[in-house]
Design a protein around this motif. Structure first.
Motif, PDB file in Angstrom:
ATOM      1  N   GLY A   1       0.954  -1.192   0.014  1.00  0.00           N
ATOM      2  CA  GLY A   1       0.019   0.057  -0.072  1.00  0.00           C
ATOM      3  C   GLY A   1       0.682   1.332   0.045  1.00  0.00           C
ATOM      4  N   MET A   2       0.667   2.109  -1.073  1.00  0.00           N
ATOM      5  CA  MET A   2       1.404   3.132  -1.046  1.00  0.00           C
ATOM      6  C   MET A   2       0.920   4.622  -0.587  1.00  0.00           C
ATOM      7  SD  MET A   2       4.088   2.127  -2.520  1.00  0.00           S
ATOM      8  CE  MET A   2       5.162   3.461  -2.733  1.00  0.00           C
ATOM      9  N   GLY A   3      -0.179   4.397   0.099  1.00  0.00           N
ATOM     10  CA  GLY A   3      -1.063   5.545   0.768  1.00  0.00           C
ATOM     11  C   GLY A   3      -2.110   6.017  -0.208  1.00  0.00           C
ATOM     12  N   GLY A   4      -2.933   6.762   0.196  1.00  0.00           N
ATOM     13  CA  GLY A   4      -4.126   7.248  -0.300  1.00  0.00           C
ATOM     14  C   GLY A   4      -5.148   6.141  -0.280  1.00  0.00           C
ATOM     15  N   TYR A   5      -6.774   6.486  -0.389  1.00  0.00           N
ATOM     16  CA  TYR A   5      -7.659   5.520  -0.105  1.00  0.00           C
ATOM     17  C   TYR A   5      -7.782   4.376  -0.903  1.00  0.00           C
ATOM     18  CZ  TYR A   5      -9.949   8.178  -3.879  1.00  0.00           C
ATOM     19  OH  TYR A   5     -10.317   8.907  -5.087  1.00  0.00           O
ATOM     20  N   PRO A   6      -7.093   4.087  -2.084  1.00  0.00           N
ATOM     21  CA  PRO A   6      -7.118   2.950  -2.555  1.00  0.00           C
ATOM     22  C   PRO A   6      -6.133   1.915  -1.948  1.00  0.00           C
ATOM     23  CG  PRO A   6      -6.987   4.276  -4.114  1.00  0.00           C
ATOM     24  CD  PRO A   6      -6.629   5.153  -2.990  1.00  0.00           C
ATOM     25  N   SER A   7      -5.354   2.578  -0.841  1.00  0.00           N
ATOM     26  CA  SER A   7      -4.342   1.583  -0.197  1.00  0.00           C
ATOM     27  C   SER A   7      -4.714   0.759   0.848  1.00  0.00           C
ATOM     28  CB  SER A   7      -3.366   2.263  -0.068  1.00  0.00           C
ATOM     29  OG  SER A   7      -2.015   1.641   0.784  1.00  0.00           O
ATOM     30  N   ALA A   8      -5.707   1.306   1.555  1.00  0.00           N
ATOM     31  CA  ALA A   8      -6.347   0.668   2.817  1.00  0.00           C
ATOM     32  C   ALA A   8      -6.827  -0.661   2.539  1.00  0.00           C
ATOM     33  CB  ALA A   8      -7.069   1.322   3.566  1.00  0.00           C
ATOM     34  N   PRO A   9      -7.862  -0.758   1.351  1.00  0.00           N
ATOM     35  CA  PRO A   9      -8.425  -2.082   1.302  1.00  0.00           C
ATOM     36  C   PRO A   9      -7.486  -3.098   0.682  1.00  0.00           C
ATOM     37  CG  PRO A   9      -9.079  -0.432  -0.538  1.00  0.00           C
ATOM     38  CD  PRO A   9      -8.324   0.208   0.694  1.00  0.00           C
ATOM     39  N   VAL A  10      -6.482  -2.662   0.137  1.00  0.00           N
ATOM     40  CA  VAL A  10      -5.498  -3.577  -0.417  1.00  0.00           C
ATOM     41  C   VAL A  10      -4.666  -4.474   0.806  1.00  0.00           C
ATOM     42  CG1 VAL A  10      -3.126  -3.885  -1.604  1.00  0.00           C
ATOM     43  CG2 VAL A  10      -4.699  -2.587  -2.513  1.00  0.00           C
TER      44      VAL A  10
ATOM     45  N   GLU B   1       4.864   4.832   3.760  1.00  0.00           N
ATOM     46  CA  GLU B   1       4.075   6.260   4.076  1.00  0.00           C
ATOM     47  C   GLU B   1       5.272   7.327   3.526  1.00  0.00           C
ATOM     48  OE1 GLU B   1       2.527   9.252   4.948  1.00  0.00           O
ATOM     49  OE2 GLU B   1       1.197   7.323   5.527  1.00  0.00           O
ATOM     50  N   SER B   2       4.426   8.315   2.748  1.00  0.00           N
ATOM     51  CA  SER B   2       5.246   9.099   1.836  1.00  0.00           C
ATOM     52  C   SER B   2       5.337  10.502   2.559  1.00  0.00           C
ATOM     53  CB  SER B   2       4.853   9.081   0.111  1.00  0.00           C
ATOM     54  OG  SER B   2       3.330   9.592   0.436  1.00  0.00           O
ATOM     55  N   ASN B   3       4.540  11.046   3.552  1.00  0.00           N
ATOM     56  CA  ASN B   3       4.180  12.140   4.248  1.00  0.00           C
ATOM     57  C   ASN B   3       5.040  12.040   5.540  1.00  0.00           C
ATOM     58  OD1 ASN B   3       2.864  14.104   2.097  1.00  0.00           O
ATOM     59  ND2 ASN B   3       1.649  12.150   2.466  1.00  0.00           N
ATOM     60  N   ALA B   4       5.369  13.652   6.061  1.00  0.00           N
ATOM     61  CA  ALA B   4       6.042  13.615   7.127  1.00  0.00           C
ATOM     62  C   ALA B   4       4.814  13.482   8.238  1.00  0.00           C
ATOM     63  CB  ALA B   4       6.538  14.959   7.481  1.00  0.00           C
ATOM     64  N   VAL B   5       3.581  13.507   8.179  1.00  0.00           N
ATOM     65  CA  VAL B   5       2.699  13.232   8.645  1.00  0.00           C
ATOM     66  C   VAL B   5       1.571  12.002   8.070  1.00  0.00           C
ATOM     67  CG1 VAL B   5       0.469  13.894  10.090  1.00  0.00           C
ATOM     68  CG2 VAL B   5       2.435  15.370  10.054  1.00  0.00           C
ATOM     69  N   PRO B   6       1.505  11.090   8.346  1.00  0.00           N
ATOM     70  CA  PRO B   6       0.610   9.941   8.099  1.00  0.00           C
ATOM     71  C   PRO B   6      -0.569  10.124   7.698  1.00  0.00           C
ATOM     72  CG  PRO B   6       2.064   8.933   9.650  1.00  0.00           C
ATOM     73  CD  PRO B   6       1.982  10.319   9.796  1.00  0.00           C
ATOM     74  N   GLY B   7      -1.194   9.902   6.457  1.00  0.00           N
ATOM     75  CA  GLY B   7      -2.698  10.012   6.303  1.00  0.00           C
ATOM     76  C   GLY B   7      -3.421   9.159   7.093  1.00  0.00           C
ATOM     77  N   ARG B   8      -4.683   9.273   6.786  1.00  0.00           N
ATOM     78  CA  ARG B   8      -5.622   8.528   7.644  1.00  0.00           C
ATOM     79  C   ARG B   8      -5.616   6.938   7.168  1.00  0.00           C
ATOM     80  NH1 ARG B   8      -8.787  13.230   6.853  1.00  0.00           N
ATOM     81  NH2 ARG B   8      -9.041  14.363   8.695  1.00  0.00           N
ATOM     82  N   ALA B   9      -5.551   6.923   5.890  1.00  0.00           N
ATOM     83  CA  ALA B   9      -5.508   5.459   5.182  1.00  0.00           C
ATOM     84  C   ALA B   9      -4.467   4.681   5.490  1.00  0.00           C
ATOM     85  CB  ALA B   9      -5.492   5.479   3.526  1.00  0.00           C
ATOM     86  N   ASN B  10      -3.203   5.177   5.842  1.00  0.00           N
ATOM     87  CA  ASN B  10      -2.126   4.516   6.462  1.00  0.00           C
ATOM     88  C   ASN B  10      -1.968   4.400   7.840  1.00  0.00           C
ATOM     89  OD1 ASN B  10      -0.843   3.670   4.060  1.00  0.00           O
ATOM     90  ND2 ASN B  10       1.194   5.237   4.095  1.00  0.00           N
ATOM     91  N   THR B  11      -2.593   5.327   8.460  1.00  0.00           N
ATOM     92  CA  THR B  11      -2.655   5.238   9.984  1.00  0.00           C
ATOM     93  C   THR B  11      -3.785   3.963  10.404  1.00  0.00           C
ATOM     94  OG1 THR B  11      -2.452   7.616  10.267  1.00  0.00           O
ATOM     95  CG2 THR B  11      -3.258   6.388  12.180  1.00  0.00           C
ATOM     96  N   PHE B  12      -4.696   3.607   9.654  1.00  0.00           N
ATOM     97  CA  PHE B  12      -5.380   2.569   9.625  1.00  0.00           C
ATOM     98  C   PHE B  12      -4.690   1.297   9.368  1.00  0.00           C
ATOM     99  CE2 PHE B  12      -8.102  -0.485   7.485  1.00  0.00           C
ATOM    100  CZ  PHE B  12      -8.836  -1.083   8.395  1.00  0.00           C
ATOM    101  N   ALA B  13      -3.909   1.363   8.007  1.00  0.00           N
ATOM    102  CA  ALA B  13      -3.418   0.208   7.486  1.00  0.00           C
ATOM    103  C   ALA B  13      -2.233  -0.241   8.462  1.00  0.00           C
ATOM    104  CB  ALA B  13      -2.882   0.469   6.108  1.00  0.00           C
ATOM    105  N   ALA B  14      -1.683   0.527   9.185  1.00  0.00           N
ATOM    106  CA  ALA B  14      -0.439   0.138   9.975  1.00  0.00           C
ATOM    107  C   ALA B  14      -0.840  -0.542  11.050  1.00  0.00           C
ATOM    108  CB  ALA B  14       0.285   1.591  10.343  1.00  0.00           C
ATOM    109  N   ARG B  15      -2.208  -0.674  11.598  1.00  0.00           N
ATOM    110  CA  ARG B  15      -2.909  -1.495  12.520  1.00  0.00           C
ATOM    111  C   ARG B  15      -2.817  -2.892  12.111  1.00  0.00           C
ATOM    112  NH1 ARG B  15      -4.068   1.633  16.531  1.00  0.00           N
ATOM    113  NH2 ARG B  15      -4.502   3.811  16.389  1.00  0.00           N
ATOM    114  N   LEU B  16      -2.638  -3.188  10.684  1.00  0.00           N
ATOM    115  CA  LEU B  16      -3.084  -4.695  10.093  1.00  0.00           C
ATOM    116  C   LEU B  16      -1.479  -5.190   9.410  1.00  0.00           C
ATOM    117  CD1 LEU B  16      -6.150  -3.364   8.021  1.00  0.00           C
ATOM    118  CD2 LEU B  16      -6.016  -4.542  10.100  1.00  0.00           C
ATOM    119  N   THR B  17      -0.450  -4.409   9.726  1.00  0.00           N
ATOM    120  CA  THR B  17       0.657  -5.088   8.934  1.00  0.00           C
ATOM    121  C   THR B  17       1.904  -4.461   9.943  1.00  0.00           C
ATOM    122  OG1 THR B  17       2.111  -5.292   7.382  1.00  0.00           O
ATOM    123  CG2 THR B  17       0.832  -3.393   7.256  1.00  0.00           C
TER     124      THR B  17
END
Length: 388
Positions: A102-111, A126-142
């Protein structure tokens, strides 16, 4: 006999997520030429154009943005995420994927959630200095998290152990030598030898504030012979910008374009850029040493573009300008003074290199590819250098 490598990458929405995903795909293909690499996105983002143009298959799912400022109702998100994750699980199985990214952005979380449902290993970048919502969620899954900027790890769940790999850049940008390419690039763009080139780049979709200010600036500079402006408007604002340039006679010094198809050539020719502070842009500028006036998008979640911008402004490689202060008059004063001071421009161009903030981005795609290959349980072949 080893199973052929198959990786599915979730990336979409804006170029800031898509281009790093394409850079990763290039790096995987360099190491494993027969690899099956495909992408997951939606029907609404730039991925529908950029990914097929790059020669990769795009699977689309029914995901909606995580950003409630776009009108998304909070209670609709879980159902949409579960539905699109189910679609991703099917895609992963059909592709025989050994790993999902997952490279971030909303298509990333479902992957990432789809990989969890399918029992496949996954990784997020995570490409930003502050993670986006999608990656913040996805980081709990991997447990596998890679960062473009070290500060990105400060806002992720405490259970994660992220690795700093840098921002994956596509080949022409990863190897760009501005000084070596400068003369040829300026000739190709029709920039006179004595003129300074100001690039105004609103990002993959353009930026109304930057376009408005740049067109006004071109009107102020229309009788000058020592400057040129190249204004990237995005497709929606192109016709109006060109009409205004013609009406004021500013088309003598300025050109408006919808896209920058040869961004490496444009960067090599430019003396200064006025731009948003998306993570990919900031990493590119740090890597190639192009002085910048950074105008962070004020509505970015977590104000992450301001945090991104400080990567450059903190070492003197860029100057921060607030969105609400960005006008033709302010650009005239700020960009005009910078373009008139070659010693300042040289110092800004050297600052990122001196501080070492761009060096790790050049090889980031290969470092991330190695992590993905290990995650997929694939034998690591010898690296193939990026063509110079």
């Amino acid at each position: 006999m080893e199973t052929p490598l198959s990786v599915v990458i979730g990336a979409g929405g804006t170029g800031g997520h898509i281009y790093p995903g394409l850079a990763l795909a290039e790096a995987l293909r360099r190491r494993v030429p027969g690899a099956a690499i495909s992408f997951v996105g939606t029907e609404r983002g730039l991925e529908t154009r950029l990914i097929p143009e790059a020669g990769y298959r795009l699977h689309t799912v029914d995901m909606i943005p995580f950003d409630r400022s776009l009108g998304v109702k909070r209670f609709t998100l879980p159902a949409a995420l579960l539905r699109s994750a189910g679609q991703c699980r099917t895609i992963l199985r059909e592709q025989g994927a050994q790993a999902a990214v997952g490279m971030g952005g909303y298509p990333s979380a479902p992957v990432i959630l789809g990989a969890r449902l399918a029992g496949l290993p996954s990784l997020i970048h995570e490409s930003n200095a502050v993670p986006g919502r999608a990656n913040t969620f996805a980081a709990r899954l991997t447990p596998h998290v890679a960062l473009a900027f070290e500060a990105g790890g400060d806002h992720l769940p405490a259970s994660t152990r992220p690795d700093l790999v840098g921002m994956p850049l596509t080949g022409p940008l990863a190897t760009l030598d501005r000084e070596a390419r400068r003369a040829d690039a300026r000739r190709a763009l029709g920039v006179p030898p004595h003129a300074r080139l100001l690039l105004v780049n609103g990002g993959s979709l353009g930026a109304a504030r930057l376009t408005e200010a740049a067109v006004g600036l071109a009107g102020r500079w229309r009788d000058r012979t020592d400057v040129r402006l190249l204004i990237k408007t995005g497709p929606a604002a192109l016709d109006a910008a060109r009409a205004r340039l013609r009406a004021t006679g500013a088309d003598r010094v300025a050109e408006a374009v919808a896209y920058l198809d040869r961004i490496d050539q444009t960067y090599a020719a430019a003396d200064l850029v006025v731009c948003r502070a998306g993570s990919a842009t900031v990493a590119e500028l740090a890597t190639i040493g192009l002085p910048a006036v950074l105008v962070p998008y004020p509505h970015a979640p977590g104000d992450h573009q301001t945090h991104n911008a400080r990567t450059l402004t903190g070492v003197g490689a860029g100057v921060l300008l607030r969105d609400e202060d960005t006008t033709a008059a302010s650009l005239d004063a700020l960009a005009g003074s910078l373009l008139a001071d070659p010693h300042r421009l040289h110092a800004m161009a050297s600052a990122a290199t001196t501080a070492g903030i761009g060096a790790h981005h050049r090889d980031a795609a290969d470092r991330l590819a190695v992590k993905v290959l290990r995650l997929a349980g694939h034998r690591l072949p010898a690296p193939v250098p990026t063509a110079h």
